[in-house]
Design an enzyme around this catalytic site. Structure first.
Site, PDB file in Angstrom:
ATOM      1  N   ASN A 121       1.072  -1.241  -0.064  1.00  0.00           N
ATOM      2  CA  ASN A 121      -0.013  -0.115  -0.046  1.00  0.00           C
ATOM      3  C   ASN A 121       0.891   1.294  -0.078  1.00  0.00           C
ATOM      4  OD1 ASN A 121       0.374   0.981   2.807  1.00  0.00           O
ATOM      5  ND2 ASN A 121      -0.440  -1.192   3.313  1.00  0.00           N
ATOM      6  N   ARG A 122       0.173   2.285  -0.089  1.00  0.00           N
ATOM      7  CA  ARG A 122       1.131   3.409  -0.409  1.00  0.00           C
ATOM      8  C   ARG A 122       1.415   4.375   0.916  1.00  0.00           C
ATOM      9  NH1 ARG A 122       0.620   5.123  -5.572  1.00  0.00           N
ATOM     10  NH2 ARG A 122      -1.240   4.244  -6.697  1.00  0.00           N
TER      11      ARG A 122
END
Ligand code: C5P
Length: 234
Positions: A30-31
């Site tokens: 994920n970011r």
């Protein structure tokens, strides 16, 4: 904030994103940049706390000074570390972006391009670590005085969407504090600035104006400092 107002307080904080392996070279990620969790760890240490930072994948170039650091990759590893350490903490902050799902199986060798095109990825659900910590506190495995803080990254229009989701999440998770961030459209993930609300289980709602993650960390710690029992004769 008073310098050293967290002296003697044991703070356990998770930061960064988990990576859920598919095969030896690939993962689902994920970011999360880890910036907010690192800022909390750094600021708590500067205020005199004994800080353990459990870190997943981040963009951070180095380890924060004066902080014990434990590296994890997957949500399962993060759960093990948090569950092992939470009973010895006065404050537990879940700032990590935990994958809700992981590949059901991890291939031993690199997955090849199939002749019939891509194979579907089957997923299994990861445990909700934060909810588990609150349950452990309810069960008496973690002291009742332990302050538990969660984060909620929500998309939606500023007032209606984000804040309502945050209130609902605070109830559902059962934490003492929930930091609600508005995410999406260049907000929060990977950026130096953050904005949102700080919701408490007693019903207080504090707007956190757009500020650096460092400043936001100090505002969050100000609120936490009002909740921790006195130690070290403060
Ligand atoms: O439900 P949601 O993922 O939005 O909740 C976010 C909060 O829950 C964060 O504090 C995050 O660290 C924590 N979390 C967790 N375990 C998961 C998913 C989220 O502890 N599997």
């Amino acid at each position: 904030a008073l310098p050293y107002d967290l002296s003697g307080i044991r703070v356990l904080v998770s930061a960064g994103g988990t990576r859920e392996p598919l095969d030896p070279v690939r993962y689902l990620g994920n970011r999360s940049s880890g910036k907010q969790g690192y800022a909390l760890a750094r600021a708590a240490a500067q205020r005199g706390a004994q800080v353990t930072l459990v870190a997943g994948a981040t963009d951070e170039p180095g380890d924060p000074a004066g902080v014990d650091i434990v590296r994890i990759e997957t949500a399962t590893q993060l759960a093990v570390e948090m569950n092992k350490r939470a009973a010895d903490a006065d404050v537990v902050i879940m700032a990590a972006a935990v994958a809700d799902f992981r590949p059901l199986s991890v291939a031993d060798a690199k997955i090849k391009k199939g002749a019939d095109g891509p194979a579907p990825i089957e997923l299994d659900t990861n445990p909700d670590i934060l909810r588990g910590l609150v349950r452990s506190r309810e069960a008496g495995d973690i002291p009742a005085s332990t302050v538990i803080v969660g984060f909620a990254a929500e998309t939606g229009d500023e007032r209606g969407g984000v804040l309502d989701h945050g209130r609902e999440k605070l109830r559902r998770k059962g934490t003492d504090l929930l930091v609600v961030n508005a995410v999406g459209e260049g907000k929060a993930f990977g950026t130096a600035d953050n904005t949102g609300w700080l919701l408490s289980s007693t019903g207080t709602e504090t707007a956190l104006p757009l500020a650096s993650k460092t400043l936001m960390a100090s505002q969050i710690l100000d609120e936490i400092a009002t909740l921790v029992p006195d130690r070290d004769g403060r």
